[in-house]
Design a protein around this motif. Sequence first.
Motif, short mmCIF file in Angstrom:
data_model
loop_
_atom_site.label_atom_id
_atom_site.label_comp_id
_atom_site.label_asym_id
_atom_site.label_seq_id
_atom_site.Cartn_x
_atom_site.Cartn_y
_atom_site.Cartn_z
N ASN A 134 0.86 -1.18 0.00
CA ASN A 134 0.00 0.00 0.00
C ASN A 134 0.90 1.23 0.00
O ASN A 134 2.11 1.12 -0.21
N LYS A 135 0.35 2.39 0.28
CA LYS A 135 1.15 3.62 0.23
C LYS A 135 2.23 3.65 1.31
O LYS A 135 3.28 4.25 1.15
N GLN A 136 1.95 2.99 2.43
CA GLN A 136 2.92 2.97 3.52
C GLN A 136 3.93 1.83 3.37
O GLN A 136 5.07 1.93 3.82
N LYS A 137 3.51 0.74 2.73
CA LYS A 137 4.38 -0.43 2.57
C LYS A 137 4.61 -0.65 1.08
O LYS A 137 3.77 -1.22 0.38
N ARG A 138 5.78 -0.19 0.62
CA ARG A 138 6.08 -0.27 -0.81
C ARG A 138 7.03 -1.43 -1.10
O ARG A 138 7.85 -1.79 -0.26
N ARG A 139 6.92 -1.95 -2.31
CA ARG A 139 7.76 -3.09 -2.68
C ARG A 139 9.24 -2.75 -2.61
O ARG A 139 10.05 -3.56 -2.19
#
Length: 195
Positions: A53-58
């Motif tokens: 998501n916006k907080q957890k990026r690849r």
Amino acid sequence: MNVLVIYTHPNHQSLCYSFLQKVIEGSEKNPNITELQVLDLYEQQFQPALQFNKQKRRRDMHLDPKMERYRKQISWADKIVFIYPIWWGRPPAMLLGYIDQVFAANFAYKFKNGLLPEGLLKGKSAVCISTMRGPTFYPRFLLHNAHQVLMKKGLFHFTGMKKVKFFEFGSMENPGGNQSKKLKKVFQYFQKINR
């Protein structure tokens, strides 16, 4: 030599579990093995699904605190052993989810200017011990060796691990599948390996 065994099967009555025991027994008799750790993904209730998501990026997966202990195990290990069944011509989703999350960019590999990445796990080696119901020739010929290509080229070579050994055992639910002979083969291998 430090050995990390990543065991991926939900049933401790399975043949895969018997192979795990032989790896442990052989390693205990090998003076070249300093320490052995076992990671049982099902017992640990590892969550294989990737979530972004916006907080957890690849691009930040190599910093994920939930995966830190697993990254430390990989860094610690000289030899990484995977034990798993082959389902639908490939390892279980549980193991693939572990690979997706732990072998992240900027931990296991990094991209430079060229097309191919630089593997960051150079010097480590890998062993895959897999079982299947069907005959051994099935994935090799009918699936064009997809399983070994996936693991060897798609994972190990990509991350810098060049020394890879496969034990791919077929017909394992067959009474005539020579299970005892194959278990002994794995035991003897781990009793003698030196790198």
